[in-house]
Motif scaffolding. Structure first.
Motif, PDB file in Angstrom:
ATOM      1  N   MET A   1     -10.095  12.138 -21.202  1.00 26.82           N
ATOM      2  CA  MET A   1      -9.604  10.987 -21.825  1.00 26.82           C
ATOM      3  C   MET A   1      -8.357  10.844 -20.928  1.00 26.82           C
ATOM      4  O   MET A   1      -7.501  11.952 -20.373  1.00 26.82           O
ATOM      5  CB  MET A   1      -8.723  11.478 -23.332  1.00 26.82           C
ATOM      6  N   THR A   2      -7.747  10.124 -20.173  1.00 27.82           N
ATOM      7  CA  THR A   2      -6.522   9.928 -19.542  1.00 27.82           C
ATOM      8  C   THR A   2      -5.069   9.757 -19.823  1.00 27.82           C
ATOM      9  O   THR A   2      -4.825   8.877 -20.543  1.00 27.82           O
ATOM     10  CB  THR A   2      -6.753   8.897 -18.465  1.00 27.82           C
ATOM     11  N   SER A   3      -4.394  10.554 -19.966  1.00 27.15           N
ATOM     12  CA  SER A   3      -2.855  10.704 -20.684  1.00 27.15           C
ATOM     13  C   SER A   3      -2.483   9.572 -19.306  1.00 27.15           C
ATOM     14  O   SER A   3      -2.836   9.040 -18.387  1.00 27.15           O
ATOM     15  CB  SER A   3      -1.734  11.496 -19.830  1.00 27.15           C
ATOM     16  N   VAL A   4      -1.392   8.687 -19.683  1.00 21.88           N
ATOM     17  CA  VAL A   4      -0.260   7.660 -19.212  1.00 21.88           C
ATOM     18  C   VAL A   4      -0.004   8.246 -17.695  1.00 21.88           C
ATOM     19  O   VAL A   4      -0.062   7.476 -16.912  1.00 21.88           O
ATOM     20  CB  VAL A   4       0.842   6.858 -20.261  1.00 21.88           C
ATOM     21  N   LYS A   5       0.553   9.295 -18.054  1.00 17.43           N
ATOM     22  CA  LYS A   5       0.802  10.339 -16.710  1.00 17.43           C
ATOM     23  C   LYS A   5       0.103  10.181 -15.478  1.00 17.43           C
ATOM     24  O   LYS A   5       0.293  10.175 -14.369  1.00 17.43           O
ATOM     25  CB  LYS A   5       1.389  11.456 -17.114  1.00 17.43           C
ATOM     26  N   GLU A   6      -1.114  10.404 -16.253  1.00 25.05           N
ATOM     27  CA  GLU A   6      -2.334  10.824 -14.791  1.00 25.05           C
ATOM     28  C   GLU A   6      -2.833   8.856 -14.106  1.00 25.05           C
ATOM     29  O   GLU A   6      -4.022   8.901 -13.126  1.00 25.05           O
ATOM     30  CB  GLU A   6      -3.664  11.231 -15.738  1.00 25.05           C
ATOM     31  N   PRO A   8      -2.154   5.008 -12.246  1.00 21.40           N
ATOM     32  CA  PRO A   8      -1.933   4.183 -12.082  1.00 21.40           C
ATOM     33  C   PRO A   8      -1.224   3.377 -12.694  1.00 21.40           C
ATOM     34  O   PRO A   8       0.065   2.673 -12.197  1.00 21.40           O
ATOM     35  CB  PRO A   8      -2.925   2.950 -11.584  1.00 21.40           C
ATOM     36  N   TYR A   9      -1.023   3.072 -14.316  1.00 22.20           N
ATOM     37  CA  TYR A   9      -0.493   2.329 -15.177  1.00 22.20           C
ATOM     38  C   TYR A   9       1.054   2.591 -14.915  1.00 22.20           C
ATOM     39  O   TYR A   9       2.441   2.566 -14.661  1.00 22.20           O
ATOM     40  CB  TYR A   9      -0.830   1.991 -16.061  1.00 22.20           C
ATOM     41  N   TYR A  10       1.662   3.674 -14.805  1.00 20.74           N
ATOM     42  CA  TYR A  10       2.576   5.368 -14.698  1.00 20.74           C
ATOM     43  C   TYR A  10       3.236   4.280 -14.541  1.00 20.74           C
ATOM     44  O   TYR A  10       4.799   4.210 -14.724  1.00 20.74           O
ATOM     45  CB  TYR A  10       2.224   6.524 -14.955  1.00 20.74           C
ATOM     46  N   LYS A  11       3.467   3.906 -12.737  1.00 14.53           N
ATOM     47  CA  LYS A  11       4.474   3.871 -12.338  1.00 14.53           C
ATOM     48  C   LYS A  11       4.795   2.344 -12.608  1.00 14.53           C
ATOM     49  O   LYS A  11       5.988   1.800 -12.269  1.00 14.53           O
ATOM     50  CB  LYS A  11       3.780   3.049 -10.828  1.00 14.53           C
ATOM     51  N   ASP A  12       4.070   1.177 -13.916  1.00 16.44           N
ATOM     52  CA  ASP A  12       4.878   0.851 -13.687  1.00 16.44           C
ATOM     53  C   ASP A  12       5.385   0.398 -15.250  1.00 16.44           C
ATOM     54  O   ASP A  12       6.107  -0.773 -16.091  1.00 16.44           O
ATOM     55  CB  ASP A  12       3.527  -1.048 -14.507  1.00 16.44           C
ATOM     56  N   ALA A  13       5.781   1.631 -15.804  1.00 15.27           N
ATOM     57  CA  ALA A  13       6.047   1.514 -17.488  1.00 15.27           C
ATOM     58  C   ALA A  13       7.735   1.810 -16.837  1.00 15.27           C
ATOM     59  O   ALA A  13       8.173   1.579 -16.119  1.00 15.27           O
ATOM     60  CB  ALA A  13       6.509   3.209 -17.500  1.00 15.27           C
ATOM     61  N   GLU A 127      -7.255   2.191 -19.923  1.00 19.59           N
ATOM     62  CA  GLU A 127      -7.534   0.972 -18.798  1.00 19.59           C
ATOM     63  C   GLU A 127      -7.952  -0.399 -19.543  1.00 19.59           C
ATOM     64  O   GLU A 127      -7.704  -1.073 -19.462  1.00 19.59           O
ATOM     65  CB  GLU A 127      -8.260   0.897 -17.696  1.00 19.59           C
ATOM     66  N   ASP A 128      -9.011  -0.404 -20.892  1.00 18.22           N
ATOM     67  CA  ASP A 128      -9.768  -1.225 -21.298  1.00 18.22           C
ATOM     68  C   ASP A 128      -8.163  -1.809 -22.297  1.00 18.22           C
ATOM     69  O   ASP A 128      -7.932  -3.036 -23.250  1.00 18.22           O
ATOM     70  CB  ASP A 128     -10.604  -1.027 -22.189  1.00 18.22           C
ATOM     71  N   ALA A 129      -7.301  -0.559 -23.338  1.00 22.26           N
ATOM     72  CA  ALA A 129      -6.879  -1.115 -24.075  1.00 22.26           C
ATOM     73  C   ALA A 129      -5.667  -1.884 -23.316  1.00 22.26           C
ATOM     74  O   ALA A 129      -4.835  -2.620 -24.074  1.00 22.26           O
ATOM     75  CB  ALA A 129      -6.375   0.033 -24.857  1.00 22.26           C
ATOM     76  N   ILE A 130      -5.057  -1.475 -21.988  1.00 24.34           N
ATOM     77  CA  ILE A 130      -4.178  -2.243 -21.485  1.00 24.34           C
ATOM     78  C   ILE A 130      -3.819  -3.677 -21.011  1.00 24.34           C
ATOM     79  O   ILE A 130      -3.400  -4.670 -21.066  1.00 24.34           O
ATOM     80  CB  ILE A 130      -3.540  -0.914 -20.172  1.00 24.34           C
ATOM     81  N   GLU A 131      -5.729  -3.759 -20.681  1.00 21.91           N
ATOM     82  CA  GLU A 131      -6.495  -5.060 -20.560  1.00 21.91           C
ATOM     83  C   GLU A 131      -6.379  -5.754 -21.506  1.00 21.91           C
ATOM     84  O   GLU A 131      -5.759  -7.232 -21.558  1.00 21.91           O
ATOM     85  CB  GLU A 131      -7.196  -5.311 -20.018  1.00 21.91           C
ATOM     86  N   TRP A 132      -6.451  -5.983 -23.072  1.00 22.31           N
ATOM     87  CA  TRP A 132      -6.347  -6.843 -23.926  1.00 22.31           C
ATOM     88  C   TRP A 132      -4.841  -6.657 -24.674  1.00 22.31           C
ATOM     89  O   TRP A 132      -4.597  -7.893 -24.826  1.00 22.31           O
ATOM     90  CB  TRP A 132      -7.521  -5.058 -25.341  1.00 22.31           C
ATOM     91  N   ALA A 133      -3.680  -5.243 -24.572  1.00 25.06           N
ATOM     92  CA  ALA A 133      -2.690  -5.948 -24.688  1.00 25.06           C
ATOM     93  C   ALA A 133      -1.993  -6.750 -23.995  1.00 25.06           C
ATOM     94  O   ALA A 133      -1.102  -7.712 -24.673  1.00 25.06           O
ATOM     95  CB  ALA A 133      -1.703  -4.591 -24.195  1.00 25.06           C
ATOM     96  N   ASN A 134      -2.455  -6.843 -22.628  1.00 23.99           N
ATOM     97  CA  ASN A 134      -1.204  -7.810 -21.953  1.00 23.99           C
ATOM     98  C   ASN A 134      -2.160  -8.948 -22.007  1.00 23.99           C
ATOM     99  O   ASN A 134      -2.001 -10.156 -22.199  1.00 23.99           O
ATOM    100  CB  ASN A 134      -2.107  -7.640 -20.159  1.00 23.99           C
ATOM    101  N   GLU A 135      -3.420  -9.365 -22.344  1.00 20.41           N
ATOM    102  CA  GLU A 135      -3.846 -10.501 -22.695  1.00 20.41           C
ATOM    103  C   GLU A 135      -3.913 -10.770 -24.214  1.00 20.41           C
ATOM    104  O   GLU A 135      -3.148 -12.185 -24.396  1.00 20.41           O
ATOM    105  CB  GLU A 135      -5.995 -10.488 -23.141  1.00 20.41           C
ATOM    106  N   LEU A 136      -3.256 -10.029 -25.106  1.00 20.22           N
ATOM    107  CA  LEU A 136      -2.608 -10.736 -26.207  1.00 20.22           C
ATOM    108  C   LEU A 136      -0.746 -11.007 -25.787  1.00 20.22           C
ATOM    109  O   LEU A 136      -0.699 -11.635 -26.544  1.00 20.22           O
ATOM    110  CB  LEU A 136      -2.158  -9.393 -26.893  1.00 20.22           C
TER     111      LEU A 136
END
Length: 147
Positions: A1-6, A8-13, A127-136
């Motif tokens: 499992m990947t942490s947010v810090k690891e 590519p999304y971390y830079k967008d926080a 990544e799938d969870a973030i994609e779903w969140a952005n769609e919502l």
């Protein structure tokens, strides 16, 4: 499992909040939570503090935010404590759990789903969870006609 810090999304926080019990990464339409190992996450000791701070930062009761629980560590949630969340009129646009399919965390996510009143999904990949969140977050609002 990947942490947010690891990832590519971390830079967008927009902001990172670190508590003794976990780390929270705030984005425009969603929050990613990474609770620390062996915590028993409950309303009184953890969730109330997080909800109050996020409510102030997002300037609403959460109705426009998707909460992603990125379960990179093993911990427990007291699912019945969701009642406190709703009792204080907090809401979420959606709730996602990112977990491995095997093990206690997966079965705990199924139990939590019984206590949720809104959109909830379980994912195997951040990544799938973030994609779903952005769609919502980008869904057009539906209004009921008064005619």
């Amino acid at each position: 499992m990947t942490s947010v810090k690891e990832s590519p999304y971390y830079k967008d926080a927009i902001q990172e909040i670190n508590y003794p019990f976990g780390d929270y990464y705030l984005f425009e339409n969603f929050v990613v939570a990474e609770v620390k190992e062996d915590i028993v996450f409950n309303w009184k000791d953890h969730a109330k503090q997080v909800v109050e701070e996020l409510t102030n930062l997002y300037d609403h009761n959460g109705k426009e935010v998707v909460y992603i629980s990125n379960r990179v560590n093993n911990y427990s949630v007291v699912p019945s404590d969701w009642i406190h969340f709703f009792r204080f009129s907090y809401s979420l646009k959606g709730y996602a759990i990112v977990t491995q399919k095997k093990g206690k965390s997966w079965s705990n996510s199924l139990l939590e789903k019984m206590f949720m009143r809104n959109q909830m999904q379980t994912f195997l990949d951040l990544e799938d969870a973030i994609e779903w969140a952005n769609e919502l977050g980008n869904k057009p609002k539906k209004y009921r006609s008064v005619i």
